[in-house]
Write an enzyme that holds these catalytic residues in place. Structure first.
Site, short mmCIF file in Angstrom:
data_model
loop_
_atom_site.label_atom_id
_atom_site.label_comp_id
_atom_site.label_asym_id
_atom_site.label_seq_id
_atom_site.Cartn_x
_atom_site.Cartn_y
_atom_site.Cartn_z
N SER A 143 0.86 -1.19 0.00
CA SER A 143 0.00 0.00 0.00
C SER A 143 0.90 1.23 0.00
CB SER A 143 -0.86 -0.01 1.27
OG SER A 143 -1.43 1.26 1.51
N TYR A 156 -2.50 -1.13 10.49
CA TYR A 156 -2.42 -1.34 9.04
C TYR A 156 -1.10 -0.78 8.49
CZ TYR A 156 -3.92 -1.28 4.11
OH TYR A 156 -4.01 -1.48 2.75
N1 NAD Z 1 -8.58 -1.10 -1.77
C1 NAD Z 1 -7.58 -0.25 -1.51
O1 NAD Z 1 -7.75 0.98 -1.55
C2 NAD Z 1 -6.22 -0.77 -1.19
C3 NAD Z 1 -5.15 0.13 -1.20
C4 NAD Z 1 -3.87 -0.32 -0.89
C5 NAD Z 1 -3.68 -1.65 -0.61
N2 NAD Z 1 -4.72 -2.51 -0.60
C6 NAD Z 1 -4.45 -3.92 -0.27
O2 NAD Z 1 -4.97 -4.77 -1.26
C7 NAD Z 1 -5.23 -6.06 -0.69
C8 NAD Z 1 -6.61 -6.52 -1.12
O3 NAD Z 1 -7.59 -5.67 -0.55
P1 NAD Z 1 -8.93 -5.24 -1.31
O4 NAD Z 1 -8.91 -3.78 -1.42
O5 NAD Z 1 -9.10 -6.04 -2.55
O6 NAD Z 1 -10.06 -5.59 -0.23
P2 NAD Z 1 -10.92 -6.91 -0.04
O7 NAD Z 1 -11.51 -6.78 1.30
O8 NAD Z 1 -11.81 -7.13 -1.20
O9 NAD Z 1 -9.82 -8.06 -0.09
C9 NAD Z 1 -9.18 -8.62 1.01
C10 NAD Z 1 -9.24 -10.12 0.86
O10 NAD Z 1 -8.50 -10.74 1.92
C11 NAD Z 1 -9.26 -11.86 2.36
N3 NAD Z 1 -8.89 -12.24 3.71
C12 NAD Z 1 -9.10 -11.55 4.86
N4 NAD Z 1 -8.66 -12.28 5.91
C13 NAD Z 1 -8.16 -13.44 5.40
C14 NAD Z 1 -7.56 -14.58 5.98
N5 NAD Z 1 -7.38 -14.68 7.29
N6 NAD Z 1 -7.17 -15.59 5.16
C15 NAD Z 1 -7.34 -15.50 3.83
N7 NAD Z 1 -7.90 -14.43 3.22
C16 NAD Z 1 -8.30 -13.41 4.02
C17 NAD Z 1 -10.71 -11.39 2.27
O11 NAD Z 1 -11.60 -12.50 2.30
C18 NAD Z 1 -10.69 -10.67 0.95
O12 NAD Z 1 -10.92 -11.55 -0.12
C19 NAD Z 1 -5.07 -5.89 0.83
O13 NAD Z 1 -3.81 -6.39 1.23
C20 NAD Z 1 -5.11 -4.38 1.01
O14 NAD Z 1 -4.41 -3.96 2.15
C21 NAD Z 1 -6.00 -2.12 -0.88
#
Ligand code: NAD
Length: 255
Positions: A143, A156
């Site tokens: 991130s 986070y």
């Molecule tokens: N959306 C944003 O703005 C953003 C920005 C920067 C980084 N990210 C990163 O991107 C990644 C994906 O996030 P996203 O935005 O797609 O949100 P999201 O909530 O759709 O995805 C997160 C995924 O992680 C899974 N998960 C949670 N706990 C788990 C566990 N114990 N075991 C296995 N899977 C688990 C959830 O089921 C989900 O599918 C994350 O690491 C997040 O920090 C997201």
């Protein structure tokens, strides 16, 4: 960009950025192990979509914060496809809690799902890649907050800061094996993790106006970078993070 014959594991692959990565890697010809935690139906639906793209996929339930679950995920990947070439450590959560009121439970949850899983995911991927030979790619979905403080989201930021050094250290350590480790640092992306902001027009407007490109990213705009990083074209990139943030880390327009 062709990933034909490659095998990828995507953690947290049944929603948001992970789902878009699964589809893009499949579009490029890779076979995919879709890790999901709690949504078997979403993973099943995605398996079908992958098959429609001409690749193979299996959905594997695992809580990636548990090392035994991660081991079982790798065993199933190797049993089904014989190898692992691309590991995408994508699963992540946040608690939106400040340093003043974060509980031990919140701290442990965020650090174990976001960072411990990536550490042991990297370890297991590297062990398998060394065993099979020929190198590999490990892509950590980090991130902008690996570098950029976000008050009120301390665990986070801590987890992504740890991922930053995991990427750099593992990248250096695994380079002799031609295993490349790269971080991907998204800014704000339209996924369920941001649903509260996306439902609130005033908050969304404020966020959009802080981003030089004027909008949040689509998950597909993160996935296309991941597919490139997994490809032969990215053969000299390791131990660093590529930010895909619409320019937000460089400052807001007009300020
Ligand atoms: N959306 C944003 O703005 C953003 C920005 C920067 C980084 N990210 C990163 O991107 C990644 C994906 O996030 P996203 O935005 O797609 O949100 P999201 O909530 O759709 O995805 C997160 C995924 O992680 C899974 N998960 C949670 N706990 C788990 C566990 N114990 N075991 C296995 N899977 C688990 C959830 O089921 C989900 O599918 C994350 O690491 C997040 O920090 C997201």
């Amino acid at each position: 960009m062709n990933l034909k014959g490659k095998v990828a594991i995507v953690t947290g692959g049944s929603s948001g950025i992970g789902l878009a990565i699964v589809l893009e890697l499949a579009r490029q010809g890779a076979n995919i192990v879709i890790n999901y935690h709690t949504h078997p139906k979403a993973a099943e639906e995605l398996e079908k979509q992958v098959r429609g793209l001409g690749s193979h996929a299996i959905g594997v339930q695992a809580d990636v914060s548990q090392i035994d679950d991660l081991r079982a995920l790798f065993s199933q990947a190797v049993e089904s496809f014989g190898r692992v070439d691309i590991m995408v450590n994508n699963a992540g959560v946040e608690t939106r809690s400040s340093i003043l009121d974060t509980t031990e439970e919140q701290y442990d949850k965020v650090l174990s799902i976001n960072l411990k899983s990536a550490f042991f995911g990297t370890q297991l991927a590297a062990q398998q890649m060394i065993k099979q030979g020929g190198g590999g790619r490990i892509i950590n979905i980090s991130s902008v907050h690996e570098d950029w403080p976000m008050p009120g989201n301390t665990p986070y930021c801590l987890s992504k800061g740890g991922m930053r050094m995991l990427t750099r250290t593992a990248g250096v350590e695994l380079a002799p094996h031609n295993i490349l480790v790269v971080g991907v640092g998204p800014g704000a992306v339209e996924t369920p993790i941001n649903s509260a902001t996306m439902k609130e027009p005033a908050l969304l407007k404020k966020l959009d106006s802080a981003i030089p490109l004027g909008r949040m990213a689509k998950p597909e705009e993160i996935a296309s970078l991941v597919a490139f990083l997994a490809s032969d074209g990215a053969s000299y990139l390791t131990a660093t993070t590529v930010f895909v943030d619409g320019g937000i880390m460089q400052g807001s327009p007009g300020l």
